[in-house]
Structure formats: C-alpha cells, structure tokens
Design an enzyme around this catalytic site. Structure first.
Site, mmCIF file in Angstrom:
data_model
loop_
_atom_site.group_PDB
_atom_site.id
_atom_site.type_symbol
_atom_site.label_atom_id
_atom_site.label_comp_id
_atom_site.label_asym_id
_atom_site.label_seq_id
_atom_site.Cartn_x
_atom_site.Cartn_y
_atom_site.Cartn_z
ATOM 1 N N GLU A 273 0.824 -1.207 0.000
ATOM 2 C CA GLU A 273 0.000 0.000 0.000
ATOM 3 C C GLU A 273 0.860 1.259 0.000
ATOM 4 O O GLU A 273 0.539 2.248 -0.674
ATOM 5 C CB GLU A 273 -0.942 0.003 1.206
ATOM 6 C CG GLU A 273 -1.975 -1.110 1.226
ATOM 7 C CD GLU A 273 -3.077 -0.933 0.191
ATOM 8 O OE1 GLU A 273 -3.077 0.090 -0.519
ATOM 9 O OE2 GLU A 273 -3.929 -1.835 0.094
ATOM 10 N N ARG A 277 0.615 3.790 -3.250
ATOM 11 C CA ARG A 277 -0.046 5.063 -2.965
ATOM 12 C C ARG A 277 0.946 6.192 -2.730
ATOM 13 O O ARG A 277 0.854 7.261 -3.351
ATOM 14 C CB ARG A 277 -0.967 4.917 -1.747
ATOM 15 C CG ARG A 277 -2.048 3.877 -1.911
ATOM 16 C CD ARG A 277 -3.110 4.017 -0.837
ATOM 17 N NE ARG A 277 -3.915 2.809 -0.697
ATOM 18 C CZ ARG A 277 -5.146 2.785 -0.199
ATOM 19 N NH1 ARG A 277 -5.712 3.885 0.211
ATOM 20 N NH2 ARG A 277 -5.807 1.648 -0.091
ATOM 21 N N ASP A 422 -5.345 -9.921 -7.935
ATOM 22 C CA ASP A 422 -5.665 -9.071 -9.073
ATOM 23 C C ASP A 422 -4.476 -8.430 -9.783
ATOM 24 O O ASP A 422 -4.237 -8.651 -10.964
ATOM 25 C CB ASP A 422 -6.663 -7.992 -8.656
ATOM 26 C CG ASP A 422 -6.229 -7.228 -7.408
ATOM 27 O OD1 ASP A 422 -5.194 -7.570 -6.809
ATOM 28 O OD2 ASP A 422 -6.939 -6.276 -7.021
ATOM 29 N N GLU A 596 -12.330 0.475 -9.896
ATOM 30 C CA GLU A 596 -11.988 -0.468 -10.961
ATOM 31 C C GLU A 596 -12.928 -0.401 -12.163
ATOM 32 O O GLU A 596 -12.475 -0.515 -13.318
ATOM 33 C CB GLU A 596 -11.947 -1.903 -10.404
ATOM 34 C CG GLU A 596 -10.764 -2.185 -9.516
ATOM 35 C CD GLU A 596 -10.912 -1.597 -8.120
ATOM 36 O OE1 GLU A 596 -9.875 -1.374 -7.457
ATOM 37 O OE2 GLU A 596 -12.068 -1.349 -7.693
ATOM 38 N N THR A 684 -1.351 0.787 -10.345
ATOM 39 C CA THR A 684 -2.609 0.216 -9.850
ATOM 40 C C THR A 684 -3.362 1.163 -8.934
ATOM 41 O O THR A 684 -4.501 0.892 -8.575
ATOM 42 C CB THR A 684 -2.352 -1.125 -9.144
ATOM 43 O OG1 THR A 684 -3.558 -1.868 -9.021
ATOM 44 C CG2 THR A 684 -1.724 -0.907 -7.768
#
Length: 715
Positions: A273, A277, A422, A596, A684
């Site tokens: 994360e 981010r 994913d 998404e 992502t």
C-alpha cells in the site's frame, strides 16, 4: 510573497494582505473572508439586522476555490442522505437522496427554476420532498444570497478564479436537468462537475482533517496511521489535483509535504500500500510537474528552484526504506516494513506468507525510480521477484494468492483475480508496456495467464448470459465459485490495453499484427465490461457492491461454449429477467468508492471509441453524487449498504476516491490527448508514469525456464 501560495511558507496575516494588495491572492482571501462573515450571519439568524459586517479575517480558513460554501451549505449540507439505515427499495422514502429536500430552492437560487426532477433512469428513484420551509428561513436564504452576491461582485471575485479548471459559477441543476443525448452532451462541462466533486471532497478534508491519514466525513475528524502521519490522503491525491489544474490546492499540499512529511517514524507500514499510494503518488507528481509545467504551475517546481526535486527527493527517501522489504532469503518482499528502523517484517497471518499480488505490484514504481535515480538495485530487487514467482511453474499462468518470502513457494491453492490476486496480472502487461515493449517475457506471461483465465475462470450466467470471471478457491482441480469481487473489474480495461498497447482499436486493426485472437480478446473485454456495469445497475443506489455472486449452470459453461448475451439496455424494473442472474449478500453490499469499473470504462472509451462507456460513467458519477454526499459540508463517504435508499454510510472517505475514482472520471470525460495511452502507463493506484527505454544500465535480468503446454516447467 508568492501570490500563488498566500497560505504557504511566507504566511502573513490574511487581513494585512487583504488591505495591501489587489493580487489574485488578495481576491482569494476576500472570498474566504466573505465566506466566514456569511456563515456567522447565517448562524445568528440576523442577516437583515446586522448588515454592518464588522469582523476580523481569520488567518487560517478553508479553501474557497470552486464555490465551496455555496454548494455545501445549500446543497450538500442539507442532503437527505443519512448515516443511518434506510428502507428497502419497495418502501416509500421520506427523503429522496442528496437533493430531495433542497433541490427546488437550489434550483431557484441558481437556475430560476421552480423544481428539478429526480432521476428517471434509476431503479429506485423517489419524488422530491415537498416540505415547506418556514417563511423566515426562506427570507434568510434570499437575504444571505443577496449579501454574498453583492460582496463578491463588489470585490470582483467573479472575474478571477484560483483554480482554472473549475467553472466559476456552478449551476447545480445539471444533475437533474433534461437528459442529453450522446451527441449533444458537453463532456467538458461534465468534467467540470467531476472537478467540483473533487474540490468538495478535498476541501472537506482540508477543513476538518488536514494532515491526517484517515478522514471521517460524517463525524468530521481525522486519524493518523503513523505517529506523525504519512500524508496518505495528501500524497495520494496530489497528481489528481495537478491534472485538474487546482493550483492553490497543489501549493498547500506541496507546502505540507515540504514542511511536515517525514518518514523517520518507528512504525510498521504495508509494503504494497505504501508503495502504490505514497511512492507512486510522489513519482507521478514529479513526472507531471516536471513534464507538464502548465498543469497547476508553481514557481517552486521550476527548473533551478530550490524545491524543484522535492517530490523525487521524498520518493527516494521512502524507496530506500521500503526496499528493505526485499531482503528476504528468496527475494520475495515481506508484507511490512518499519520505515524508521529500515526493517522488514513478515505478515501477521497466513503463516507469515505475503500476498502474491502485493509482492508483484511494486515493479512499476521501483523500476521508474531506478530510471530516475540511476540506482540499479531498485530495479534488480523488484525484477528478481518476478523470476522467483515464475519459477514455481504454475499451471496455465494462474498463481495462488499467497507466497512465502522465506523460500518463494506458494501457500495454498486459492486462485482468483480479486483481492490478493488481481494486480499480479495487471502488472504483467504494464511492465511490458512501461519499458516500451522491450521486455517480451512479461507479454508472454500475460498471454499465458489470459489463456488460463479463459480456460479455468470464465463462464456465463443464467438466464441472461453475462460473462464472468469466477474463482477456484481449492485450486484448478476444485469447483468454480461464481463470485466476483469489484476488484476484478480492472480486467476489461486491462485486456483492451493489452490488445492495442494503448492505440485505438481502429488504429490497431490497421496493423499487420492484428489477429483473430486480438478480436476475441476485445470481445471478452466488452462482455466483462457489461457485466461490471450490471453490478452497478442491479443495486438500489446504482453503486456496485464489494462482492457479487452470479447464477451459473452446473457444471459451468466453458468459455468456448455458445452463449447468449444480454442487451446493453439493462432495464431498471425490479422484475427484469437479467436481475435473476445476480445476487448480493447482505454482508457484501458495501460500496467503498472503488475505481476499478470506471478505470475500465476509461480504457474502453479511449480504445473503442464507443460512447456508451462514457454514458455509463456519467450515470455512475451521478449515483455517487446522489447517494454518497455527506451532510454539513463533509464531502463524500463510502457506504455500508448501497442496496437501500437512503443508503447506510460508513463515515470514511477512502484515499482512492480522490486518487483513482474521481481521476478516472475526469480522464473519461477529457479529450483523448490528455495522457495518451500509448505514451504512459498507469499504476494500480491510478498514478501515471511515462514509458521509457531501458538504456544500457537496465535489462531484464532473468529468462523463463522451458514449459510444457500447460505452463509447467520441463525438468
């Protein structure tokens, strides 16, 4: 004084600035002073009797860019959306969503309308509330508006705006006006509505939780995830504001990053994360501010300025701490890092195993910072992971969702493209594109995986024939679960991107490399996109659940089987046949403002040019506006239950609402030359990076071992 940053490092008394200069900064302060005075007048209920307007201008006030208070106090602040449970779709509602109580008077205030109709295209729309306000309240509203408009006109603030991407005069009747056709829709105006939604969200955070990592918009407070904060929301949203040209807000965020952001904290953080981010956000801000100086221009970012490399310097500091996660016996990164101690830590569950997706969704970020800094170890550490994963020799390119950092072997047999699986697949094709298609190993791995998805995970629903990607929780020899996380909806756009490489479909078809398999893959992308859209249409609010289940045949139809396809016109009638294909469990009905589906809509629009994808995105955006707005200027919140109207709020704004969902909305409604898909790659977390050539310093440091037809390693 830097007039683009009146609240920056050279902070002065707002009152003295107001009195001594007529610059844009002074006008900005005038807006804020007017806001404070009018709010005080409103609270005292003495507008008419206390018109002398004597007040002191506060030194620190919320941003007024994009008429925050007008919109919030008269629209959002009176929203009928509550934080408590509501009725099911079959029951009449006392409220009617965000505009139920206030839409008429807002229309009168800005549009000279008697009333604004609610949606006509939603399954569960309710008529507007007809409650009449007391006469004194109506007078007060009128007088307040007159006072405010007079003052704004007097000081000339209508003639100048800080944030050039924002419409200077919002007319909130847009949400309920007569529907436009696809041919007449003004997409730039629709894009402005997205900017307004962003600024409402950002300014609420700025007002109530500035500097905090977590924002609770209903209770209007923030929380830190580390002792000194990580800038979780600020850094994640930074490149969205740059794209939207929100200069003053970028300046405020940049100031905080410069003065307050430190990673010298004794705190464990998620490797994944924090990379996607925070590291991704800083790298993207560096890319946009250096390569597109016309976007939210700041003198501090100019070549030669003292702070020119601020974002890159912070990114390098963070990357030096995060890269210690790769110091495992196998090279597979540990799940966490203590950023203050430069120490890697295994996961607290799953026997210490790391998430497969998380260990293989660090590569774009570390490869880009390696390219920027010339530090090859960033590249080598990230790429080694791909070799270790591939050396497991999985069947048909489908990987279990956990992997041991100790020896690089997989834990368990659960295979899915939802959580923990994913973005492994997403970063296969994106690594290939990032280095300008120079690393063919990743294209090979992607193609192998996509064939595996078709063979083992794709099936069709009954009775309508939606195409879904299911799960194999007990491995490829186990049964197929007809479960799709919302996260899986990254796949339609990613498949389309893989087919064309970012070109339009029309351009790609003209090339000699176009194949029947490309045609079939584009068809799969279209069918999956429709399925993801159906998960939105099925819900009472028009906002998809976190997890959706589907009705499938037993045994499931193979991907190659003939199947019917539902129409694009998904009727909102509760008895419509297509609704029988879908089930949402009560515990899965939350909506976390996830990106998404709109991400895939963006890719599908750019690549196919089919206007329906824009229209679906617009309808989705309206649902967010109608059902996630928070009372009293709180911005927007995720939902605990998105299948009742009014919905149940969660009292949390996810950082990816600003970083991803609204960014993809903005890009969906933008001209196609803004961040052209054949020139960039988007991580992502929706942070755009440039494509680049590897040059002499970098190379793919490994080769795949020979495989059989199923992808298993030949020994």
């Amino acid at each position: 004084m830097n007039v683009r940053d009146p609240f920056g490092l050279h902070r002065k008394s707002a009152l003295s600035i107001f009195r001594t200069t007529a610059s844009r900064a002074a006008i900005d302060l005038t807006e804020r002073a007017v806001e404070a005075s009018v709010n005080a007048i409103e609270k005292s209920k003495q507008v008419a009797d206390n018109f002398d307007m004597s007040f002191a201008v506060p030194k620190n006030v919320p941003s007024f860019g994009n008429p925050q208070r007008i919109v919030e106090d008269r629209v959002w602040g009176n929203s009928a959306v509550t934080s408590r449970g509501g009725r099911g779709p079959s029951q009449p509602a006392k409220n009617s969503g965000m505009f139920g109580e206030v839409q008429g008077r807002v229309g009168n205030l800005f549009d000279n309308r008697e009333g604004l109709p609610m949606y006509k295209d939603k399954p569960y729309a309710y008529p507007a509330s007809q409650r009449v306000r007391p006469i004194w309240r109506r007078k007060r509203t009128l007088l307040t508006a007159l006072v405010l408009l007079s003052l704004l006109y007097y000081f000339g603030v209508f003639s100048q705006r800080r944030d050039t991407a924002v419409s200077p005069k919002p007319v909130w009747g847009w949400l309920h006006s007569s529907p436009e056709s696809s041919k007449t829709a003004d997409w730039l105006k629709r894009r402005e509505r997205v900017v307004e939604a962003f600024t409402l969200s950002w300014d609420a955070y700025e007002r109530y939780a500035w500097g905090y990592d977590v924002f609770h918009p209903i209770s209007k407070k923030g929380e830190q995830m580390t002792p000194k904060g990580m800038g979780w929301i600020i850094v994640d949203a930074l490149d969205t504001m740059i794209l939207m040209n929100l200069t003053s807000r970028v300046a405020h965020a940049r100031e905080w990053i410069s003065a307050s952001l430190t990673y010298d904290q004794d705190q464990d953080v998620s490797t994944f994360e924090t990379t996607i981010r925070m590291l991704g956000g800083l790298l993207s801000a560096h890319y946009l501010s250096s390569q597109f100086p016309e976007m939210a221009p700041l003198a501090e970012d100019d070549p030669g300025a003292a702070g020119e490399d601020l974002y890159l310097e912070k990114a390098k500091d963070l990357a030096d701490r995060l890269v210690t996660a790769f110091d495992s016996p196998s090279g597979v990164p540990y799940a966490s890092v203590n950023i203050g101690k430069y120490e890697a830590l295994p996961a607290h569950d799953e026997g210490g195993a790391s998430s497969t997706a998380e260990t293989t969704t660090l590569q774009l970020e570390f490869k880009y910072i390696a390219k920027l800094t010339g530090e090859k170890y960033f590249w080598d550490k990230a790429e080694k992971v791909m070799e270790v994963v591939d050396n497991n020799g999985v069947q048909d390119g489908l990987v279990p969702i956990y992997i041991h950092a100790t020896d690089g072997t997989f834990r368990g047999h659960n295979i899915r493209l939802g959580s923990r699986g994913d973005s492994y697949y997403e970063y296969l094709i994106k690594q290939y594109l990032q280095t300008n298609k120079q690393e063919s190993v990743y294209l090979e791995m992607w193609n192998e995986s996509l064939r595996g998805v078709r063979k083992h995970l794709v099936t069709y629903t009954e009775p309508s024939g939606f195409t879904i990607i299911g799960e194999r929780p007990n491995g490829l020899q186990g049964s197929l679960s007809p479960k799709m996380d919302h996260l899986v909806c990254f796949m339609p756009g990613t498949i389309a991107l893989s087919v064309t490489g970012g070109l339009t479909e029309a351009e790609a078809k003209k090339r000699s490399t176009w194949t029947k398999q490309n045609e079939a893959d584009m068809q799969l992308a279209r069918e999956l996109m429709q399925t993801c859209w159906a998960t939105y249409k099925w819900m009472a609010t028009g906002l998809a659940a976190e997890i959706t289940y589907f009705n499938i045949a037993n045994p499931p139809l193979a991907e190659s089987a003939p199947h019917r396809r539902p129409t694009d016109n998904l009727d909102g009638d509760a008895q419509a046949e297509w609704r029988k294909d879908i089930t949402v469990h009560a515990m899965d009905a939350h909506n976390l403002q996830r990106p998404e589906t709109v991400e895939s809509l963006f890719y599908m629009w750019r690549i196919t040019g089919d206007i329906k994808y824009r229209e679906w995105g617009w309808e989705m955006f309206k649902s967010f506006m109608n059902y996630t707005a928070v009372q009293d200027g709180g911005g927007f919140s995720s939902l605990s239950d998105a299948n009742v109207v009014p919905p149940v709020m969660r009292d949390n704004m996810e950082s990816f609402w600003l970083a991803e969902t609204l960014k993809y909305m903005y890009l969906l409604f933008s001209p196609n030359d803004l961040l052209p898909l054949d020139k960039i790659v988007i991580n992502t977390e929706a942070h755009p990076f440039p494509r680049f050539d590897m040059g002499q310093l970098f190379s793919t440091g490994w080769k795949r071992k020979p495989r059989d037809a199923e992808g298993k390693i030949i020994k």
